[in-house]
Design a protein around this motif. Sequence first.
Motif, PDB file in Angstrom:
ATOM      1  N   PRO A  17       0.791  -1.232   0.000  1.00 14.10           N
ATOM      2  CA  PRO A  17       0.000   0.000   0.000  1.00 14.10           C
ATOM      3  C   PRO A  17       0.818   1.275   0.000  1.00 14.10           C
ATOM      4  CG  PRO A  17      -0.037  -1.013   2.169  1.00 14.10           C
ATOM      5  CD  PRO A  17       0.640  -1.988   1.245  1.00 14.10           C
ATOM      6  N   ALA A  18       2.104   1.175   0.354  1.00 14.23           N
ATOM      7  CA  ALA A  18       2.963   2.361   0.382  1.00 14.23           C
ATOM      8  C   ALA A  18       4.398   1.915   0.155  1.00 14.23           C
ATOM      9  CB  ALA A  18       2.841   3.083   1.713  1.00 14.23           C
ATOM     10  N   ALA A  19       5.227   2.828  -0.361  1.00  9.76           N
ATOM     11  CA  ALA A  19       6.628   2.505  -0.582  1.00  9.76           C
ATOM     12  C   ALA A  19       7.402   2.426   0.721  1.00  9.76           C
ATOM     13  CB  ALA A  19       7.266   3.549  -1.506  1.00  9.76           C
ATOM     14  N   SER A  20       6.952   3.160   1.731  1.00 16.45           N
ATOM     15  CA  SER A  20       7.622   3.131   3.028  1.00 16.45           C
ATOM     16  C   SER A  20       6.579   3.213   4.134  1.00 16.45           C
ATOM     17  CB  SER A  20       8.634   4.273   3.162  1.00 16.45           C
ATOM     18  OG  SER A  20       7.981   5.530   3.159  1.00 16.45           O
ATOM     19  N   VAL A  21       6.865   2.539   5.231  1.00 15.85           N
ATOM     20  CA  VAL A  21       5.972   2.517   6.386  1.00 15.85           C
ATOM     21  C   VAL A  21       6.830   2.643   7.631  1.00 15.85           C
ATOM     22  CG1 VAL A  21       4.272   1.191   7.706  1.00 15.85           C
ATOM     23  CG2 VAL A  21       4.286   1.052   5.213  1.00 15.85           C
ATOM     24  N   PRO A  22       6.582   3.627   8.503  1.00 13.93           N
ATOM     25  CA  PRO A  22       7.359   3.739   9.741  1.00 13.93           C
ATOM     26  C   PRO A  22       7.152   2.524  10.638  1.00 13.93           C
ATOM     27  CG  PRO A  22       6.143   5.765   9.285  1.00 13.93           C
ATOM     28  CD  PRO A  22       5.614   4.724   8.347  1.00 13.93           C
ATOM     29  N   LEU A  23       8.120   2.250  11.485  1.00 15.10           N
ATOM     30  CA  LEU A  23       8.062   1.082  12.363  1.00 15.10           C
ATOM     31  C   LEU A  23       7.042   1.223  13.485  1.00 15.10           C
ATOM     32  CD1 LEU A  23      11.852   0.177  12.603  1.00 15.10           C
ATOM     33  CD2 LEU A  23      10.049  -1.188  11.534  1.00 15.10           C
ATOM     34  N   ASP A  24       6.430   2.403  13.633  1.00 15.67           N
ATOM     35  CA  ASP A  24       5.372   2.545  14.634  1.00 15.67           C
ATOM     36  C   ASP A  24       3.986   2.327  14.029  1.00 15.67           C
ATOM     37  OD1 ASP A  24       5.295   4.835  13.112  1.00 15.67           O
ATOM     38  OD2 ASP A  24       5.303   6.243  14.788  1.00 15.67           O
ATOM     39  N   ARG A  25       3.951   1.789  12.816  1.00 20.56           N
ATOM     40  CA  ARG A  25       2.693   1.482  12.154  1.00 20.56           C
ATOM     41  C   ARG A  25       2.694   0.028  11.697  1.00 20.56           C
ATOM     42  NH1 ARG A  25       1.057   6.776   8.471  1.00 20.56           N
ATOM     43  NH2 ARG A  25       1.290   8.329  10.152  1.00 20.56           N
ATOM     44  N   VAL A  26       1.518  -0.571  11.648  1.00 20.12           N
ATOM     45  CA  VAL A  26       1.384  -1.935  11.144  1.00 20.12           C
ATOM     46  C   VAL A  26       1.408  -1.894   9.621  1.00 20.12           C
ATOM     47  CG1 VAL A  26      -0.060  -3.990  11.076  1.00 20.12           C
ATOM     48  CG2 VAL A  26       0.033  -2.606  13.158  1.00 20.12           C
ATOM     49  N   ALA A  27       2.187  -2.774   9.015  1.00 16.11           N
ATOM     50  CA  ALA A  27       2.252  -2.861   7.556  1.00 16.11           C
ATOM     51  C   ALA A  27       1.326  -3.974   7.069  1.00 16.11           C
ATOM     52  CB  ALA A  27       3.685  -3.132   7.101  1.00 16.11           C
ATOM     53  N   PHE A  28       0.574  -3.678   6.033  1.00 15.38           N
ATOM     54  CA  PHE A  28      -0.296  -4.662   5.401  1.00 15.38           C
ATOM     55  C   PHE A  28       0.070  -4.763   3.929  1.00 15.38           C
ATOM     56  CE2 PHE A  28      -2.765  -2.995   8.960  1.00 15.38           C
ATOM     57  CZ  PHE A  28      -3.221  -4.159   9.560  1.00 15.38           C
ATOM     58  N   ALA A  29      -0.222  -5.906   3.341  1.00 13.36           N
ATOM     59  CA  ALA A  29      -0.052  -6.094   1.901  1.00 13.36           C
ATOM     60  C   ALA A  29      -1.351  -6.644   1.332  1.00 13.36           C
ATOM     61  CB  ALA A  29       1.100  -7.038   1.603  1.00 13.36           C
ATOM     62  N   GLU A  30      -1.495  -6.546   0.027  1.00 11.51           N
ATOM     63  CA  GLU A  30      -2.606  -7.185  -0.659  1.00 11.51           C
ATOM     64  C   GLU A  30      -2.044  -8.182  -1.647  1.00 11.51           C
ATOM     65  OE1 GLU A  30      -5.257  -4.360  -2.418  1.00 11.51           O
ATOM     66  OE2 GLU A  30      -5.256  -3.065  -0.632  1.00 11.51           O
ATOM     67  N   VAL A  31      -2.715  -9.319  -1.768  1.00 11.61           N
ATOM     68  CA  VAL A  31      -2.338 -10.324  -2.758  1.00 11.61           C
ATOM     69  C   VAL A  31      -3.586 -10.704  -3.541  1.00 11.61           C
ATOM     70  CG1 VAL A  31      -0.358 -11.274  -1.521  1.00 11.61           C
ATOM     71  CG2 VAL A  31      -2.632 -12.172  -1.041  1.00 11.61           C
ATOM     72  N   GLU A  32      -3.375 -11.111  -4.769  1.00 12.32           N
ATOM     73  CA  GLU A  32      -4.501 -11.576  -5.574  1.00 12.32           C
ATOM     74  C   GLU A  32      -4.014 -12.656  -6.534  1.00 12.32           C
ATOM     75  OE1 GLU A  32      -4.734  -8.287  -9.096  1.00 12.32           O
ATOM     76  OE2 GLU A  32      -5.551  -7.675  -7.166  1.00 12.32           O
ATOM     77  N   VAL A  33      -4.838 -13.659  -6.715  1.00 11.61           N
ATOM     78  CA  VAL A  33      -4.561 -14.688  -7.719  1.00 11.61           C
ATOM     79  C   VAL A  33      -5.567 -14.468  -8.842  1.00 11.61           C
ATOM     80  CG1 VAL A  33      -5.970 -16.394  -6.467  1.00 11.61           C
ATOM     81  CG2 VAL A  33      -4.311 -17.155  -8.184  1.00 11.61           C
ATOM     82  N   ALA A  34      -5.051 -14.300 -10.063  1.00 13.10           N
ATOM     83  CA  ALA A  34      -5.879 -13.922 -11.204  1.00 13.10           C
ATOM     84  C   ALA A  34      -5.873 -15.020 -12.251  1.00 13.10           C
ATOM     85  CB  ALA A  34      -5.360 -12.615 -11.810  1.00 13.10           C
ATOM     86  N   ALA A  35      -7.064 -15.306 -12.797  1.00 12.75           N
ATOM     87  CA  ALA A  35      -7.196 -16.269 -13.892  1.00 12.75           C
ATOM     88  C   ALA A  35      -7.015 -15.517 -15.207  1.00 12.75           C
ATOM     89  CB  ALA A  35      -8.566 -16.936 -13.834  1.00 12.75           C
TER      90      ALA A  35
END
Length: 249
Positions: A17-35
């Motif tokens: 979701p962002a190029a950088s995330v400070p260590l005082d924040r939770v980092a999340f990602a998104e994944v998708e499998v596409a046909a």
Amino acid sequence: MRSDAHGGGLELRLRLPAASVPLDRVAFAEVEVAAVGGAATVSARLNLIEGDLEVEVTGPDSRVARATWPWPADSAPRSIELAAGERLVAAVPLVSQGSEPLFPVAGRYEVVARFAVRPGETITSNTGVLVRTAGEDAALAADLRDRDVVQSLLGAGVIGAAEPALERLAESQDPGTAAAARLALSRTDAWEGPDADPAVSRAVAALLPPGATGQDERRESVASRAAPRDAAMLSGRPVKDGTDPAVED
């Protein structure tokens, strides 16, 4: 973004979701499998809890860690049919390896996902780069290294002595971090409103993944107000390709 040799018309895409995330924040990602090559039946277990999805992180010291849940999973296989051009989308928390911090220090991290779409058939995502910068709030950064806090966030409930730290994290200026803490504290009244913040939707989908965690009113309350792609993450239903910006390599 093409998979291992046995991809068979499927792609696994990773979005940070962002190029950088400070260590005082939770980092999340998104994944998708596409046909991308026609209809396909794939595992519906696109989450870290059940074990079909793996996310590896290579740190600035070349140490390789794997994002994991603190507890072992024991669930039966589940599958879903994707029509041509459809995707199964999910959010994942980049929080811990077991109960240890996944990002122990500031620096540049490479992130890659692998997904067992079918027994014996695994596909690999594009590699994303996430820079973890020094936390703007040293106390919150320390809270996110605490074992009880990590387990509380991933368990969506208070564990051990985590409540004071979760209360602090619940006031974070970052909506995703605040949502994760409020979820653990059962303070979901803070989410009320006509539309769900995408960062809140991502956090709830990551920490209460559909299928893996069963029916949950906290997830449903967000899904009913979420944008279409976010609602798909929260429901576990496929979404048609082309409904949002392309994932960058």
